[in-house]
Motif scaffolding. Structure first.
Motif, PDB file in Angstrom:
ATOM      1  N   LEU A  62      72.424 -43.141  10.933  1.00  0.00           N
ATOM      2  CA  LEU A  62      73.654 -42.535  10.415  1.00  0.00           C
ATOM      3  C   LEU A  62      73.358 -41.892   9.058  1.00  0.00           C
ATOM      4  CD1 LEU A  62      76.178 -45.422  11.173  1.00  0.00           C
ATOM      5  CD2 LEU A  62      76.022 -43.245  12.394  1.00  0.00           C
ATOM      6  N   GLY A  63      73.896 -40.708   8.855  1.00  0.00           N
ATOM      7  CA  GLY A  63      73.654 -39.997   7.612  1.00  0.00           C
ATOM      8  C   GLY A  63      72.552 -38.965   7.722  1.00  0.00           C
ATOM      9  N   THR A  64      72.033 -38.772   8.943  1.00  0.00           N
ATOM     10  CA  THR A  64      71.026 -37.722   9.160  1.00  0.00           C
ATOM     11  C   THR A  64      71.548 -36.750  10.213  1.00  0.00           C
ATOM     12  OG1 THR A  64      69.851 -38.903  10.944  1.00  0.00           O
ATOM     13  CG2 THR A  64      69.176 -39.363   8.680  1.00  0.00           C
ATOM     14  N   TYR A  65      70.974 -35.542  10.219  1.00  0.00           N
ATOM     15  CA  TYR A  65      71.423 -34.503  11.143  1.00  0.00           C
ATOM     16  C   TYR A  65      71.054 -34.805  12.591  1.00  0.00           C
ATOM     17  CZ  TYR A  65      72.362 -31.688   6.991  1.00  0.00           C
ATOM     18  OH  TYR A  65      72.859 -31.237   5.802  1.00  0.00           O
ATOM     19  N   GLY A  66      70.058 -35.650  12.796  1.00  0.00           N
ATOM     20  CA  GLY A  66      69.616 -35.940  14.156  1.00  0.00           C
ATOM     21  C   GLY A  66      70.440 -36.984  14.883  1.00  0.00           C
ATOM     22  N   CYS A  67      71.295 -37.694  14.176  1.00  0.00           N
ATOM     23  CA  CYS A  67      72.081 -38.784  14.770  1.00  0.00           C
ATOM     24  C   CYS A  67      73.106 -38.256  15.778  1.00  0.00           C
ATOM     25  CB  CYS A  67      72.795 -39.556  13.663  1.00  0.00           C
ATOM     26  SG  CYS A  67      73.946 -40.793  14.270  1.00  0.00           S
ATOM     27  N   HIS A  68      73.155 -38.897  16.952  1.00  0.00           N
ATOM     28  CA  HIS A  68      74.136 -38.551  17.992  1.00  0.00           C
ATOM     29  C   HIS A  68      75.294 -39.549  17.925  1.00  0.00           C
ATOM     30  CE1 HIS A  68      72.009 -35.379  20.302  1.00  0.00           C
ATOM     31  NE2 HIS A  68      70.949 -35.931  19.736  1.00  0.00           N
ATOM     32  N   ALA A  69      76.102 -39.411  16.901  1.00  0.00           N
ATOM     33  CA  ALA A  69      77.179 -40.368  16.638  1.00  0.00           C
ATOM     34  C   ALA A  69      78.282 -40.327  17.699  1.00  0.00           C
ATOM     35  CB  ALA A  69      77.770 -40.124  15.257  1.00  0.00           C
ATOM     36  N   ASP A  70      78.675 -39.141  18.137  1.00  0.00           N
ATOM     37  CA  ASP A  70      79.753 -39.023  19.130  1.00  0.00           C
ATOM     38  C   ASP A  70      79.392 -39.724  20.428  1.00  0.00           C
ATOM     39  OD1 ASP A  70      81.547 -37.567  17.554  1.00  0.00           O
ATOM     40  OD2 ASP A  70      80.560 -35.674  18.035  1.00  0.00           O
ATOM     41  N   GLU A  71      78.144 -39.538  20.860  1.00  0.00           N
ATOM     42  CA  GLU A  71      77.690 -40.181  22.093  1.00  0.00           C
ATOM     43  C   GLU A  71      77.661 -41.704  21.933  1.00  0.00           C
ATOM     44  OE1 GLU A  71      75.927 -36.026  22.112  1.00  0.00           O
ATOM     45  OE2 GLU A  71      76.350 -37.599  20.635  1.00  0.00           O
ATOM     46  N   LEU A  72      77.256 -42.168  20.763  1.00  0.00           N
ATOM     47  CA  LEU A  72      77.203 -43.614  20.527  1.00  0.00           C
ATOM     48  C   LEU A  72      78.606 -44.215  20.513  1.00  0.00           C
ATOM     49  CD1 LEU A  72      75.714 -46.201  19.933  1.00  0.00           C
ATOM     50  CD2 LEU A  72      75.592 -45.541  17.515  1.00  0.00           C
ATOM     51  N   VAL A  73      79.569 -43.526  19.904  1.00  0.00           N
ATOM     52  CA  VAL A  73      80.959 -44.011  19.912  1.00  0.00           C
ATOM     53  C   VAL A  73      81.485 -44.099  21.341  1.00  0.00           C
ATOM     54  CG1 VAL A  73      83.328 -43.420  19.273  1.00  0.00           C
ATOM     55  CG2 VAL A  73      81.520 -43.241  17.578  1.00  0.00           C
ATOM     56  N   ALA A  74      81.179 -43.089  22.150  1.00  0.00           N
ATOM     57  CA  ALA A  74      81.599 -43.101  23.561  1.00  0.00           C
ATOM     58  C   ALA A  74      81.015 -44.301  24.284  1.00  0.00           C
ATOM     59  CB  ALA A  74      81.175 -41.809  24.249  1.00  0.00           C
ATOM     60  N   TYR A  75      79.740 -44.590  24.027  1.00  0.00           N
ATOM     61  CA  TYR A  75      79.089 -45.745  24.661  1.00  0.00           C
ATOM     62  C   TYR A  75      79.713 -47.060  24.200  1.00  0.00           C
ATOM     63  CZ  TYR A  75      75.582 -49.337  25.560  1.00  0.00           C
ATOM     64  OH  TYR A  75      74.947 -50.498  25.935  1.00  0.00           O
ATOM     65  N   LEU A  76      79.884 -47.219  22.890  1.00  0.00           N
ATOM     66  CA  LEU A  76      80.443 -48.462  22.349  1.00  0.00           C
ATOM     67  C   LEU A  76      81.871 -48.703  22.851  1.00  0.00           C
ATOM     68  CD1 LEU A  76      79.157 -48.300  18.656  1.00  0.00           C
ATOM     69  CD2 LEU A  76      78.328 -49.802  20.474  1.00  0.00           C
ATOM     70  N   ASN A  77      82.632 -47.625  23.019  1.00  0.00           N
ATOM     71  CA  ASN A  77      84.009 -47.757  23.524  1.00  0.00           C
ATOM     72  C   ASN A  77      84.064 -48.107  25.005  1.00  0.00           C
ATOM     73  OD1 ASN A  77      85.376 -47.298  21.120  1.00  0.00           O
ATOM     74  ND2 ASN A  77      85.396 -45.083  21.392  1.00  0.00           N
ATOM     75  N   SER A  78      82.918 -48.006  25.695  1.00  0.00           N
ATOM     76  CA  SER A  78      82.900 -48.285  27.134  1.00  0.00           C
ATOM     77  C   SER A  78      82.475 -49.710  27.457  1.00  0.00           C
ATOM     78  CB  SER A  78      81.939 -47.313  27.832  1.00  0.00           C
ATOM     79  OG  SER A  78      80.585 -47.656  27.576  1.00  0.00           O
ATOM     80  N   ILE A  79      82.080 -50.479  26.428  1.00  0.00           N
ATOM     81  CA  ILE A  79      81.542 -51.819  26.675  1.00  0.00           C
ATOM     82  C   ILE A  79      82.315 -52.884  25.903  1.00  0.00           C
ATOM     83  CG2 ILE A  79      79.207 -51.022  27.201  1.00  0.00           C
ATOM     84  CD1 ILE A  79      78.434 -51.721  24.315  1.00  0.00           C
ATOM     85  N   GLN A  80      82.166 -54.120  26.383  1.00  0.00           N
ATOM     86  CA  GLN A  80      82.773 -55.276  25.719  1.00  0.00           C
ATOM     87  C   GLN A  80      81.728 -56.394  25.690  1.00  0.00           C
ATOM     88  OE1 GLN A  80      86.653 -56.397  27.232  1.00  0.00           O
ATOM     89  NE2 GLN A  80      86.504 -58.443  26.341  1.00  0.00           N
ATOM     90  N   PRO A  81      80.776 -56.317  24.765  1.00  0.00           N
ATOM     91  CA  PRO A  81      79.704 -57.321  24.738  1.00  0.00           C
ATOM     92  C   PRO A  81      80.122 -58.593  24.006  1.00  0.00           C
ATOM     93  CG  PRO A  81      79.327 -55.676  23.059  1.00  0.00           C
ATOM     94  CD  PRO A  81      80.588 -55.270  23.765  1.00  0.00           C
ATOM     95  N   LYS A  82      79.530 -59.709  24.412  1.00  0.00           N
ATOM     96  CA  LYS A  82      79.734 -60.952  23.669  1.00  0.00           C
ATOM     97  C   LYS A  82      78.968 -60.888  22.352  1.00  0.00           C
ATOM     98  CE  LYS A  82      80.417 -63.973  27.697  1.00  0.00           C
ATOM     99  NZ  LYS A  82      79.856 -65.126  28.460  1.00  0.00           N
ATOM    100  N   LYS A  83      77.767 -60.290  22.407  1.00  0.00           N
ATOM    101  CA  LYS A  83      76.934 -60.148  21.222  1.00  0.00           C
ATOM    102  C   LYS A  83      76.441 -58.711  21.132  1.00  0.00           C
ATOM    103  CE  LYS A  83      75.166 -64.909  20.951  1.00  0.00           C
ATOM    104  NZ  LYS A  83      76.124 -65.501  21.872  1.00  0.00           N
ATOM    105  N   LEU A  84      76.577 -58.114  19.948  1.00  0.00           N
ATOM    106  CA  LEU A  84      76.047 -56.781  19.677  1.00  0.00           C
ATOM    107  C   LEU A  84      74.994 -56.918  18.584  1.00  0.00           C
ATOM    108  CD1 LEU A  84      76.046 -53.673  19.893  1.00  0.00           C
ATOM    109  CD2 LEU A  84      77.906 -53.653  18.210  1.00  0.00           C
ATOM    110  N   ILE A  85      73.758 -56.558  18.924  1.00  0.00           N
ATOM    111  CA  ILE A  85      72.657 -56.682  17.971  1.00  0.00           C
ATOM    112  C   ILE A  85      72.258 -55.292  17.503  1.00  0.00           C
ATOM    113  CG2 ILE A  85      70.274 -57.459  17.641  1.00  0.00           C
ATOM    114  CD1 ILE A  85      70.841 -59.582  19.821  1.00  0.00           C
TER     115      ILE A  85
END
Length: 295
Positions: free
Chosen positions: A16-39
């Protein structure tokens, strides 16, 4: 949309904070899951290259999503990496379900798993940090240039191309570095009786069972969210590499109800399904229905 329930999810090298980061795609992924543990296995925020000039809203959304997951019951373990090493002074700190650590050990279905970022094996970081930081800026420039090239390729209807992957795969020293990294991680894991060793750092997603004279261990690398857009998922006693470009938001498992079935129930459900399909085919062909007998 129904979220996928997963026991453990590992992501790393978000930068995060660099031009190469795919933040939108990561938010979409995180919103699709419900993990017990996120590492979060290191280099989530790129503090090396952090500037006030570039930290867009989409990058902030990643942090908000992670905090929201922690507030809703997900245990979030932030393992520090080299690009966010400043957070190592807070190692051992916890705030609700959010924990800051340098490494993590978990027992998953009676098997020991060891999680750490992996920069400890990188000689360039330990011996010449300024060189590593310079390389980080060069990598970021390469990613920006690659984005422009891929935009042109997309307009021409051609496949995306990764400059950094091409360079890594063509330079023998880079391949040797990756091989040495994996060997070091596995050797230490086997010596300490770990069944799984889970790293990030080298931006190379991988899952491989490695057997040496001293023992056996499964090496796992979560890849990154700059080039590969990958994560690791653990459920039903197995690990899977999630690839955003291939999997999108596909479910980890076919049917949640199958988890609670024993073998007889599972066979019966499959048999019943086959009978229904056969009966449907017979109706289409004008044949008599299947004889199910009397009870």
């Amino acid at each position: 949309m129904k979220k996928r329930k997963i026991e453990v999810v590992v992501i790393s090298d978000v930068h995060l904070g660099t031009y190469g980061c795919h933040a939108d795609e990561l938010v979409a992924y995180l919103n699709s899951i419900q993990p017990k543990k996120l590492i979060l296995n290191g280099d989530i925020i790129d503090i090396w290259q952090f500037t006030k000039r570039y930290f867009p809203l989409s990058h902030m959304k990643v942090l908000r999503t992670i905090i929201s997951m922690a507030s809703k019951g997900t245990e979030v373990f932030y393992i520090t990496g080299n690009h966010d090493e400043i957070l190592r002074k807070f190692s051992g700190t916890s705030m609700g379900n959010l924990y800051v650590l340098d490494q993590l050990t978990l027992t998953l279905d009676e098997k020991k798993a060891w999680f750490f970022h992996g920069d400890i094996f990188d000689a360039s970081i330990k011996n010449a940090k300024w060189l590593a930081k310079l390389g980080g800026y060069g990598y970021d420039f390469l990613i920006v240039m690659n984005k422009w090239i891929n935009w042109c390729l997309n307009k021409l209807g051609k496949e995306r191309y990764s400059l950094s992957k091409k360079i890594k795969n063509s330079v023998k020293s880079a391949l040797k570095h990756i091989s040495n990294f994996e060997k070091s991680a596995v050797d230490i894991a086997i010596e300490n009786d770990y069944d799984y060793v889970v790293c990030g750092h080298i931006h190379q997603p991988k899952k491989e069972i490695i057997i040496t004279k001293k023992g056996r261990c499964t090496y796992l690398n979560s890849g990154d969210w700059v080039e590969n857009l990958t994560a690791l998922e653990y459920s039903f006693k197995r690990w899977k590499i999630y690839r955003y470009s291939q999997d999108k938001l596909l479910p980890f498992f076919v049917d949640e109800e199958l988890k609670g079935m024993d073998i007889n129930e599972l066979v019966a459900s499959i048999t019943t399904k086959k009978e229904r399909e056969k009966e449907s085919e017979n109706k289409k062909e004008g044949k008599a229905p299947l004889n199910k007998g009397f009870f």
